[in-house]
Scaffold this motif. Structure first.
Motif, PDB file in Angstrom:
ATOM      1  N   ALA A 235       0.831  -1.215   0.000  1.00 51.52           N
ATOM      2  CA  ALA A 235       0.000   0.000   0.000  1.00 51.52           C
ATOM      3  C   ALA A 235       0.857   1.253   0.000  1.00 51.52           C
ATOM      4  CB  ALA A 235      -0.917  -0.011   1.218  1.00 51.52           C
TER       5      ALA A 235
ATOM      6  N   GLY B 101      -6.139   3.278  -5.971  1.00 54.51           N
ATOM      7  CA  GLY B 101      -7.055   2.145  -5.821  1.00 54.51           C
ATOM      8  C   GLY B 101      -6.369   0.932  -5.226  1.00 54.51           C
ATOM      9  N   ILE B 102      -5.187   0.648  -5.714  1.00 56.70           N
ATOM     10  CA  ILE B 102      -4.425  -0.489  -5.200  1.00 56.70           C
ATOM     11  C   ILE B 102      -4.016  -0.234  -3.761  1.00 56.70           C
ATOM     12  CG2 ILE B 102      -2.308  -1.830  -5.466  1.00 56.70           C
ATOM     13  CD1 ILE B 102      -2.525  -1.277  -8.483  1.00 56.70           C
TER      14      ILE B 102
ATOM     15  N   ALA C  15      -7.082  -0.697  -1.491  1.00 59.55           N
ATOM     16  CA  ALA C  15      -7.437  -2.109  -1.348  1.00 59.55           C
ATOM     17  C   ALA C  15      -6.442  -2.829  -0.444  1.00 59.55           C
ATOM     18  CB  ALA C  15      -7.477  -2.774  -2.718  1.00 59.55           C
ATOM     19  N   SER C  16      -5.170  -2.520  -0.591  1.00 60.72           N
ATOM     20  CA  SER C  16      -4.156  -3.160   0.241  1.00 60.72           C
ATOM     21  C   SER C  16      -4.311  -2.781   1.708  1.00 60.72           C
ATOM     22  CB  SER C  16      -2.752  -2.780  -0.225  1.00 60.72           C
ATOM     23  OG  SER C  16      -2.510  -3.276  -1.513  1.00 60.72           O
TER      24      SER C  16
ATOM     25  N   GLU D 224      -7.144  -1.980   3.191  1.00 59.59           N
ATOM     26  CA  GLU D 224      -8.334  -2.676   3.704  1.00 59.59           C
ATOM     27  C   GLU D 224      -8.030  -4.146   3.980  1.00 59.59           C
ATOM     28  OE1 GLU D 224     -11.140  -1.280   4.700  1.00 59.59           O
ATOM     29  OE2 GLU D 224     -10.211   0.620   4.178  1.00 59.59           O
ATOM     30  N   ILE D 225      -7.274  -4.791   3.106  1.00 54.86           N
ATOM     31  CA  ILE D 225      -6.896  -6.195   3.328  1.00 54.86           C
ATOM     32  C   ILE D 225      -6.013  -6.310   4.564  1.00 54.86           C
ATOM     33  CG2 ILE D 225      -5.576  -8.124   2.369  1.00 54.86           C
ATOM     34  CD1 ILE D 225      -6.520  -7.182  -0.414  1.00 54.86           C
TER      35      ILE D 225
END
Length: 57
Positions: free
Chosen positions: A12, A22-23, A26-27, A29-30
């Motif tokens: 991230a 965006g990436i 998402a990272s 959140e994961i």
């Protein structure tokens, strides 16, 4: 499990620096999800360990 959190946080950070929002989102959140799962599993194992240690048969 916590190594996965660190890996996703590094991904991230690198994605954020390079402008891939965006990436990076998402990272993050994961990484959050895996971190909270690890904390819950730790708490469950601590409670079970305390329960087993107190019973004397």
């Amino acid at each position: 499990m916590l190594s996965w959190v660190v890996t996703f946080l590094i991904v991230a950070l690198i994605a954020g620096i390079l402008g891939f929002g965006g990436i990076a989102g998402a990272s993050i959140e994961i990484a959050k999800a895996i971190f909270f799962i690890a904390v819950v599993l730790f708490l469950i194992s601590a409670v079970v360990g305390l329960a087993r240690g107190r019973s004397r048969a």
